[in-house]
Design a protein around this motif. Structure first.
Motif, PDB file in Angstrom:
ATOM      1  N   GLU A   1      11.370  15.069   3.606  1.00 11.42           N
ATOM      2  CA  GLU A   1      11.956  15.321   4.928  1.00 11.42           C
ATOM      3  C   GLU A   1      12.906  16.510   4.890  1.00 11.42           C
ATOM      4  OE1 GLU A   1      12.430  15.112   8.913  1.00 11.42           O
ATOM      5  OE2 GLU A   1      10.951  14.042   7.699  1.00 11.42           O
ATOM      6  N   ALA A   2      13.660  16.638   3.799  1.00 13.22           N
ATOM      7  CA  ALA A   2      14.576  17.767   3.650  1.00 13.22           C
ATOM      8  C   ALA A   2      13.801  19.082   3.678  1.00 13.22           C
ATOM      9  CB  ALA A   2      15.368  17.634   2.354  1.00 13.22           C
ATOM     10  N   GLU A   3      12.678  19.119   3.008  1.00 16.95           N
ATOM     11  CA  GLU A   3      11.864  20.344   3.003  1.00 16.95           C
ATOM     12  C   GLU A   3      11.393  20.674   4.423  1.00 16.95           C
ATOM     13  OE1 GLU A   3       7.839  22.227   1.000  1.00 16.95           O
ATOM     14  OE2 GLU A   3       8.684  20.394   0.160  1.00 16.95           O
ATOM     15  N   ARG A   4      10.911  19.658   5.151  1.00 11.08           N
ATOM     16  CA  ARG A   4      10.460  19.886   6.527  1.00 11.08           C
ATOM     17  C   ARG A   4      11.603  20.372   7.418  1.00 11.08           C
ATOM     18  NH1 ARG A   4       7.161  15.449   5.226  1.00 11.08           N
ATOM     19  NH2 ARG A   4       8.681  13.897   5.908  1.00 11.08           N
ATOM     20  N   ALA A   5      12.805  19.843   7.184  1.00 15.89           N
ATOM     21  CA  ALA A   5      13.952  20.156   8.044  1.00 15.89           C
ATOM     22  C   ALA A   5      14.708  21.410   7.613  1.00 15.89           C
ATOM     23  CB  ALA A   5      14.909  18.968   8.072  1.00 15.89           C
TER      24      ALA A   5
ATOM     25  N   LEU B   1      16.548  21.561   4.745  1.00 16.48           N
ATOM     26  CA  LEU B   1      17.738  21.178   3.974  1.00 16.48           C
ATOM     27  C   LEU B   1      17.477  21.439   2.492  1.00 16.48           C
ATOM     28  CD1 LEU B   1      20.539  19.828   3.699  1.00 16.48           C
ATOM     29  CD2 LEU B   1      19.338  17.626   3.620  1.00 16.48           C
TER      30      LEU B   1
END
Length: 101
Positions: free
Chosen positions: A61-65, A67
């Motif tokens: 999720e961090a990669e998608r966002a 972060l």
């Protein structure tokens, strides 16, 4: 996301986000407390496979966002450790109540 032109604007937005993070972390804590009340064995509180699953999901999720994983991973590992400590407290309190009843 708001485009800020001054440091007070930046700080105001960070403060707004911090308030929301606190609300979300408090909500997350309620689920940690429910887990501590549900689990039947103290040894079930720490689940290494679940820890790694949570971290993997957070990193995806961090990669998608956008972060940085250098922020996301250590932050979530600390969050998980502190959550486990809290869950142990909840579990132990539950056991004390059962034993004194």
């Amino acid at each position: 996301m708001v485009k800020c032109n001054t440091m007070p604007e930046v700080r105001s937005e960070i403060d707004r986000i911090d308030r929301e993070l606190v609300r979300l972390l408090a909500e997350r804590q309620t689920y940690i407390e429910q887990a501590g009340a549900i689990k039947g064995e103290r040894s079930a509180v720490r689940d290494e496979a679940r820890i790694e699953d949570v971290v993997a999901k957070v990193l995806a999720e961090a990669e998608r966002a956008g972060l940085s994983p250098a922020i996301a991973e250590p932050l979530w590992r600390l969050l998980i450790e502190k959550s486990i400590e809290h869950e142990f407290t909840v579990f132990d309190e539950k056991k004390k109540k059962i034993a004194s009843a």
